[in-house]
Write an enzyme that holds these catalytic residues in place. Structure first.
Site, mmCIF file in Angstrom:
data_model
loop_
_atom_site.group_PDB
_atom_site.id
_atom_site.type_symbol
_atom_site.label_atom_id
_atom_site.label_comp_id
_atom_site.label_asym_id
_atom_site.label_seq_id
_atom_site.Cartn_x
_atom_site.Cartn_y
_atom_site.Cartn_z
ATOM 1 N N HIS A 1 42.053 42.513 -11.167
ATOM 2 C CA HIS A 1 42.523 43.804 -11.679
ATOM 3 C C HIS A 1 44.050 43.778 -11.646
ATOM 4 O O HIS A 1 44.666 42.764 -11.268
ATOM 5 C CB HIS A 1 41.940 44.944 -10.853
ATOM 6 N N HIS B 1 45.899 42.307 -8.592
ATOM 7 C CA HIS B 1 45.998 40.837 -8.573
ATOM 8 C C HIS B 1 47.036 40.355 -9.588
ATOM 9 O O HIS B 1 47.837 39.463 -9.299
ATOM 10 C CB HIS B 1 44.657 40.190 -8.969
ATOM 11 N N GLN C 1 33.845 34.698 5.030
ATOM 12 C CA GLN C 1 34.460 35.963 5.453
ATOM 13 C C GLN C 1 33.546 37.166 5.266
ATOM 14 O O GLN C 1 33.968 38.297 5.477
ATOM 15 C CB GLN C 1 35.812 36.176 4.764
ATOM 16 N N ASP D 1 45.938 44.802 1.575
ATOM 17 C CA ASP D 1 45.218 44.221 2.717
ATOM 18 C C ASP D 1 46.237 43.892 3.801
ATOM 19 O O ASP D 1 46.530 42.733 4.089
ATOM 20 C CB ASP D 1 44.448 42.979 2.258
ATOM 21 N N ARG E 1 35.976 45.838 -5.393
ATOM 22 C CA ARG E 1 34.788 46.575 -4.922
ATOM 23 C C ARG E 1 34.663 47.945 -5.598
ATOM 24 O O ARG E 1 33.590 48.531 -5.562
ATOM 25 C CB ARG E 1 34.814 46.742 -3.402
#
Ligand code: AMP
Length: 290
Positions: free
Chosen positions: A32, A35, A59, A155, A192
């Site tokens: 998206h 990124h 992960q 993140d 997500r």
């Protein structure tokens, strides 16, 4: 120009032909704008950018969304193609391992763990998650050997984890931080988000709203003068019965170390994680002095 490679031997061959320094943008794909901003930023700094696209099984916990995680390699390649304005000088190499065995061959046994970060926030909520992140990023760093690697502030814990690993294991890679991209309602872009229903997506905006509200209280104050009101408001927010959103955590931490704030601290990051149905989203906001 875009090149797509799927194996380590292709990667080695390409590396042998590259004369100058190059960048790495590690991703799990389903790209998206968040990124793409990282890749654009890397293309400003380097002529060659390697974008890795790999949904890393290590992960994900046993009951998490590894199988549901969106995989859209063709769309991703098209989106990356759109970033190449000058194909004479700029090149993107997509490293998309064809299977987990490419990244974890030969009955892989060794992992990397940050024992401090495993005890807090996402480390605590998702046992093994950060170990999986450190291990894959270490392997990508060793295989690809970039000069710089680009990570999103979205993140924030992951960014701190990687910066710490880079320092502790003396990997010597420049870690570049990039701002969080959000949609028009403030929701942080995430692969997500695709998994959310319309109602879940609407209610997901409560995550960012709560962080913003707490950040307003903290702005310009130290922890001593703000902690009582912040903690009371956090308890109230977590106590509200929402239709869909269920809090995992909502916490204030000192900005650099991610430890619990001390009275004199004035730089904070507020972290939130919440479930919208089966989907878990995270977000954070930094509050800095001045
Ligand atoms: P992921 O594919 O989710 O593993 O993310 C790959 C990289 O993109 C990580 O460095 C993330 O922090 C970054 N990233 C993901 N979402 C965003 C966003 N909304 N804004 C900025 N960076 C992001």
């Amino acid at each position: 120009m875009i090149k797509i490679i799927q194996t380590i031997s292709e990667l080695d061959k390409i590396k042998r032909n590259i004369k100058n320094d190059y960048a790495l943008v590690p991703t799990m794909g389903n790209l998206h704008q968040g990124h793409l901003n990282l890749v654009e930023r890397a293309l400003e700094d380097f002529d060659i950018v390697i974008v890795s696209i790999f949904v890393n099984p290590l992960q994900f916990g046993p009951n998490e969304d590894f199988n549901r995680y969106p995989r859209t390699l063709n769309e991703d390649i098209n989106a990356l193609n759109g970033l190449i304005k000058d194909s004479d000088t700029k090149q993107i190499i997509v490293f998309a391992p064809a299977s987990p065995e490419v990244m974890y061959p030969d009955g892989h046994q060794t992992t990397i763990r940050n024992t401090v970060m495993d005890e807090i926030l996402c480390g605590k909520s998702r046992p093994g998650h950060f170990e999986g992140v450190c291990t894959i990023v270490y392997r990508l760093f060793k295989l690809i050997e970039p000069k710089s690697a680009y990570f999103g502030l979205k993140d924030y814990q992951q960014l701190k984890l990687i910066q710490r690993m880079n320092k502790d294991l003396m990997l010597g890679i420049n870690i570049i931080e990039c701002p969080t991209a959000r949609d028009e309602n403030g929701l942080a872009l995430s692969s997500r988000n695709r998994l959310l229903s319309v109602e879940e997506k609407q209610e997901a905006t409560l995550l960012n709203k709560a962080l913003l509200e707490i950040s307003q209280i903290l702005k310009g104050r130290d922890w001593k003068s703000s902690k009582d009101i912040v903690q009371r408001r956090i308890a109230e927010i977590k106590g509200i019965k929402n239709n869909i959103l269920k809090w995992d955590y909502l916490e204030v931490r000192e900005n650099k170390t991610l430890s619990l704030p001390k009275d004199e601290d004035q730089n904070f990051t507020i972290f939130g994680a919440a479930f919208l149905g089966k989907t878990r989203l995270i977000d954070n906001i930094e509050v800095k002095e001045g």
